[in-house]
Write an enzyme that holds these catalytic residues in place. Structure first.
Site, PDB file in Angstrom:
ATOM      1  N   HIS A 101     -16.385  65.269 -48.464  1.00  0.00           N
ATOM      2  CA  HIS A 101     -16.956  64.174 -49.243  1.00  0.00           C
ATOM      3  C   HIS A 101     -17.083  64.493 -50.734  1.00  0.00           C
ATOM      4  O   HIS A 101     -17.443  63.606 -51.512  1.00  0.00           O
ATOM      5  CB  HIS A 101     -18.337  63.797 -48.704  1.00  0.00           C
ATOM      6  N   GLU A 109     -22.219  65.638 -35.017  1.00  0.00           N
ATOM      7  CA  GLU A 109     -22.479  64.371 -35.696  1.00  0.00           C
ATOM      8  C   GLU A 109     -21.899  63.175 -34.953  1.00  0.00           C
ATOM      9  O   GLU A 109     -21.917  62.058 -35.471  1.00  0.00           O
ATOM     10  CB  GLU A 109     -21.942  64.413 -37.135  1.00  0.00           C
ATOM     11  N   ASP A 111     -24.495  60.707 -40.154  1.00  0.00           N
ATOM     12  CA  ASP A 111     -23.495  60.354 -39.150  1.00  0.00           C
ATOM     13  C   ASP A 111     -24.110  60.297 -37.752  1.00  0.00           C
ATOM     14  O   ASP A 111     -23.828  59.377 -36.978  1.00  0.00           O
ATOM     15  CB  ASP A 111     -22.347  61.359 -39.166  1.00  0.00           C
TER      16      ASP A 111
END
Length: 262
Positions: A56, A159, A185
């Site tokens: 990310h 997740e 998540d």
């Protein structure tokens, strides 16, 4: 006089993995701004480790190349969250001197085992063998190629619902050192998006911690701030990240601006 070479530099040589195996609690932060200076500041501020985020974050593998040295100058190891568990992604960041790898979005025991295999040289794994990289000190120290004990920290994210349902089996895998909860998540996967205080989310956290403790592994998670991190430590998490370079900077500036204006 010993014939062993004097080794210094940014490489961790398995120290973080040994600390966690011994039961230590460590606190770090995510670095996503693709800035070696940000990595250095986080290390200088007292992090036990930094995590460069290629999933990310805003940078690529160049951030690893420079960040490992910047943090390592303070004796702080670098973990890298790769984009996927592909062999080439894992091998490249380890060659750059990362102390470990975090792998996101895994669902099954087999996927976790496959990712760990990519962290190891043959015959234990299938990591590509080369010496002209930082992990071998540019060919001057090849011991890591033959050491029987793994030095790289294996961090597997929990997740998804599938990963949560398999968490005990994942924790039992050799080379899986940390079960790391991706809180946002996982909250979405559980049907309670962003509701981190909900009973269903808290029960999931307890399951991850219990699985880690059962197999002498560490449970990890991302906290928003120091108070949140302290709460997670009390719950049994031993590999806790406090925010990221960008979120902490943004929060500090926002509070400073609000204070000045009001």
């Amino acid at each position: 006089m010993s014939n062993e070479p004097m080794i210094s530099g940014p490489l961790d040589a398995g120290q973080l993995r040994r600390r966690l195996s011994a039961g230590d609690t460590t606190i770090g932060t995510f670095v996503g701004m693709s800035s070696a200076t940000a990595a250095e500041v986080c290390a200088a501020a007292g992090a036990d480790w930094i995590l460069i985020d290629l999933e990310h974050g805003s940078g690529g593998e160049d951030a690893v190349r420079d960040g490992v040295v910047a943090a390592g100058s303070y004796g702080v190891p670098t973990i890298v969250r790769v984009e996927s568990g592909d062999r080439i992604r894992i091998g490249r960041v380890l060659d750059q001197g990362a102390a470990g790898v975090m792998v996101p979005r895994l669902d099954t025991v087999d996927q976790a085992a496959e990712s760990v295999k990519h962290m190891l040289y043959p015959p234990q794994g299938d990591r590509g063998v080369a010496t002209y990289n930082r992990s071998c000190r540019w060919g001057m120290d090849r011991r890591t190629l033959t050491e029987p004990q793994q030095e790289s920290l294996g961090v597997i994210q929990i997740e998804t619902l599938a990963a949560l349902e398999s968490v005990e089996e994942i924790a039992a895998q050799d080379g899986v050192d940390v079960l790391f909860v991706g809180p946002l998540d996982l909250s979405y996967a559980l049907g309670v998006p962003l509701q981190l205080d909900s009973s269903v989310f808290q029960e999931a956290l307890q399951r991850v911690v219990a699985a880690a403790q059962l197999h002498n592994k560490a449970a990890g998670i991302l906290a928003v701030d120091g108070m949140g991190a302290a709460k997670y430590v009390r719950q049994g998490f031993r590999f806790v990240a406090i925010g990221s370079d960008s979120t902490i900077m943004a929060a500090a500036f926002r509070d400073a601006f609000d204070t000045a204006r009001n």
